[in-house]
Design a protein around this motif. Structure first.
Motif, PDB file in Angstrom:
ATOM      1  N   GLY A 189       5.394   4.708  34.731  1.00 36.09           N
ATOM      2  CA  GLY A 189       4.592   3.517  34.085  1.00 36.09           C
ATOM      3  C   GLY A 189       3.834   2.722  35.396  1.00 36.09           C
ATOM      4  O   GLY A 189       4.439   2.873  36.641  1.00 36.09           O
ATOM      5  N   ALA A 190       3.007   1.408  34.640  1.00 34.59           N
ATOM      6  CA  ALA A 190       2.671   0.960  35.803  1.00 34.59           C
ATOM      7  C   ALA A 190       2.948  -0.553  36.046  1.00 34.59           C
ATOM      8  O   ALA A 190       3.817  -1.284  34.686  1.00 34.59           O
ATOM      9  N   PHE A 191       3.459  -0.967  37.304  1.00 33.94           N
ATOM     10  CA  PHE A 191       4.372  -2.081  37.230  1.00 33.94           C
ATOM     11  C   PHE A 191       3.484  -3.047  38.012  1.00 33.94           C
ATOM     12  O   PHE A 191       2.671  -2.922  39.329  1.00 33.94           O
ATOM     13  N   GLY A 192       3.317  -4.375  37.578  1.00 29.78           N
ATOM     14  CA  GLY A 192       3.161  -5.221  38.280  1.00 29.78           C
ATOM     15  C   GLY A 192       3.094  -6.703  38.268  1.00 29.78           C
ATOM     16  O   GLY A 192       3.923  -7.187  37.640  1.00 29.78           O
ATOM     17  N   LEU A 193       1.923  -7.560  38.869  1.00 30.00           N
ATOM     18  CA  LEU A 193       2.088  -9.121  38.728  1.00 30.00           C
ATOM     19  C   LEU A 193       0.997  -9.293  38.056  1.00 30.00           C
ATOM     20  O   LEU A 193      -0.482  -9.146  37.762  1.00 30.00           O
ATOM     21  N   HIS A 194       1.188 -10.889  37.683  1.00 32.80           N
ATOM     22  CA  HIS A 194       0.094 -11.373  36.761  1.00 32.80           C
ATOM     23  C   HIS A 194      -0.177 -12.580  37.066  1.00 32.80           C
ATOM     24  O   HIS A 194       1.033 -13.913  36.487  1.00 32.80           O
ATOM     25  N   THR A 195      -1.230 -13.393  37.252  1.00 31.58           N
ATOM     26  CA  THR A 195      -1.117 -14.541  36.742  1.00 31.58           C
ATOM     27  C   THR A 195      -2.770 -15.281  35.732  1.00 31.58           C
ATOM     28  O   THR A 195      -3.774 -14.349  35.628  1.00 31.58           O
ATOM     29  N   VAL A 196      -2.434 -16.096  34.996  1.00 31.32           N
ATOM     30  CA  VAL A 196      -3.200 -17.233  34.460  1.00 31.32           C
ATOM     31  C   VAL A 196      -3.320 -18.467  34.624  1.00 31.32           C
ATOM     32  O   VAL A 196      -2.133 -19.371  34.751  1.00 31.32           O
ATOM     33  N   LEU A 197      -4.984 -19.129  34.760  1.00 28.54           N
ATOM     34  CA  LEU A 197      -4.482 -19.937  35.015  1.00 28.54           C
ATOM     35  C   LEU A 197      -6.014 -20.322  33.960  1.00 28.54           C
ATOM     36  O   LEU A 197      -6.179 -19.977  34.166  1.00 28.54           O
ATOM     37  N   VAL A 198      -5.814 -21.916  33.560  1.00 33.34           N
ATOM     38  CA  VAL A 198      -6.497 -22.292  32.862  1.00 33.34           C
ATOM     39  C   VAL A 198      -6.845 -23.718  33.459  1.00 33.34           C
ATOM     40  O   VAL A 198      -5.653 -24.311  33.205  1.00 33.34           O
ATOM     41  N   HIS A 199      -8.446 -24.422  32.973  1.00 31.22           N
ATOM     42  CA  HIS A 199      -7.975 -25.646  33.581  1.00 31.22           C
ATOM     43  C   HIS A 199      -9.245 -26.180  32.937  1.00 31.22           C
ATOM     44  O   HIS A 199     -10.338 -25.655  32.013  1.00 31.22           O
ATOM     45  N   GLN A 200      -8.997 -27.216  31.734  1.00 31.80           N
ATOM     46  CA  GLN A 200      -9.773 -27.998  31.041  1.00 31.80           C
ATOM     47  C   GLN A 200     -10.758 -29.412  31.859  1.00 31.80           C
ATOM     48  O   GLN A 200     -10.194 -29.776  32.197  1.00 31.80           O
ATOM     49  N   TYR A 201     -12.272 -28.602  32.295  1.00 29.52           N
ATOM     50  CA  TYR A 201     -12.924 -29.613  33.098  1.00 29.52           C
ATOM     51  C   TYR A 201     -13.993 -30.714  32.926  1.00 29.52           C
ATOM     52  O   TYR A 201     -13.846 -31.126  33.530  1.00 29.52           O
ATOM     53  N   GLN A 202     -13.802 -30.687  31.250  1.00 28.80           N
ATOM     54  CA  GLN A 202     -14.557 -31.869  30.473  1.00 28.80           C
ATOM     55  C   GLN A 202     -13.150 -32.889  29.580  1.00 28.80           C
ATOM     56  O   GLN A 202     -12.523 -31.557  29.464  1.00 28.80           O
ATOM     57  N   SER A 203     -13.386 -34.045  30.292  1.00 33.07           N
ATOM     58  CA  SER A 203     -12.466 -34.446  29.468  1.00 33.07           C
ATOM     59  C   SER A 203     -12.600 -34.633  27.351  1.00 33.07           C
ATOM     60  O   SER A 203     -13.874 -34.432  27.047  1.00 33.07           O
ATOM     61  N   ASP A 204     -11.760 -34.732  27.079  1.00 31.78           N
ATOM     62  CA  ASP A 204     -11.729 -35.028  25.206  1.00 31.78           C
ATOM     63  C   ASP A 204     -12.432 -36.372  25.136  1.00 31.78           C
ATOM     64  O   ASP A 204     -12.482 -37.128  25.817  1.00 31.78           O
ATOM     65  N   SER A 205     -12.899 -35.950  24.084  1.00 36.10           N
ATOM     66  CA  SER A 205     -13.414 -37.226  23.330  1.00 36.10           C
ATOM     67  C   SER A 205     -12.821 -37.425  22.308  1.00 36.10           C
ATOM     68  O   SER A 205     -12.443 -36.601  20.878  1.00 36.10           O
TER      69      SER A 205
END
Length: 147
Positions: free
Chosen positions: A75-91
């Motif tokens: 099978g496949a072995f691997g590394l994984h990254t996830v970045l989530v960035h909210q660039y606009q403020s809530d209102s």
């Protein structure tokens, strides 16, 4: 776009759920430099609509997923990254601008299950950093069967 659910004032300052929509267009690029090595990147944009239950609008966000996998006989072995960035403020958020940000990294193993003609993935992700986010480490086992 799919609805995210109904707003409930009781749980506290979690505005991640509610009566609003998020449109999530994405573009993914995969590269196979060798027959047994794969690189992948996916960029996702998340513009949100206003929550119809409480008039809150969560700011728009952008996400980046990256993966590196090495194919073996089992099978496949691997590394994984996830970045989530909210660039606009809530209102209209009672807790302020609350810009969401999270960065996670982990490892995975994926293999074919011949008896079921399905794919099995075992994944572990660890939160590296976060702000205004429910965050933690998780282990996930996924069995995918196409029909």
């Amino acid at each position: 776009m799919l609805p995210t659910g109904r707003y409930d004032a009781n749980p506290g300052p979690d505005i991640g759920y509610g009566n609003f929509y998020t449109f999530r267009p994405a573009i993914q690029v995969d590269y196979l430099p060798k027959h047994d090595l794969a690189l992948s990147a996916k960029l996702t944009w998340g513009p949100n609509t206003r929550n119809r239950d409480n008039d809150l609008r969560s700011g728009n966000w952008i996400g980046l997923d990256n993966a590196l996998a090495y194919k073996t006989a089992i099978g496949a072995f691997g590394l994984h990254t996830v970045l989530v960035h909210q660039y606009q403020s809530d209102s209209n958020n009672a807790w302020g601008t609350s810009r969401y940000r999270t960065f996670n990294g982990g490892a995975f193993f994926t293999t074919k299950v011949p008896v079921l003609d399905a794919a099995l993935t075992i994944q572990y992700m660890r939160r590296v950093g976060s702000r205004n986010a429910k965050a933690g480490d998780f282990t996930q086992v996924r069995l995918i069967k196409l029909f």
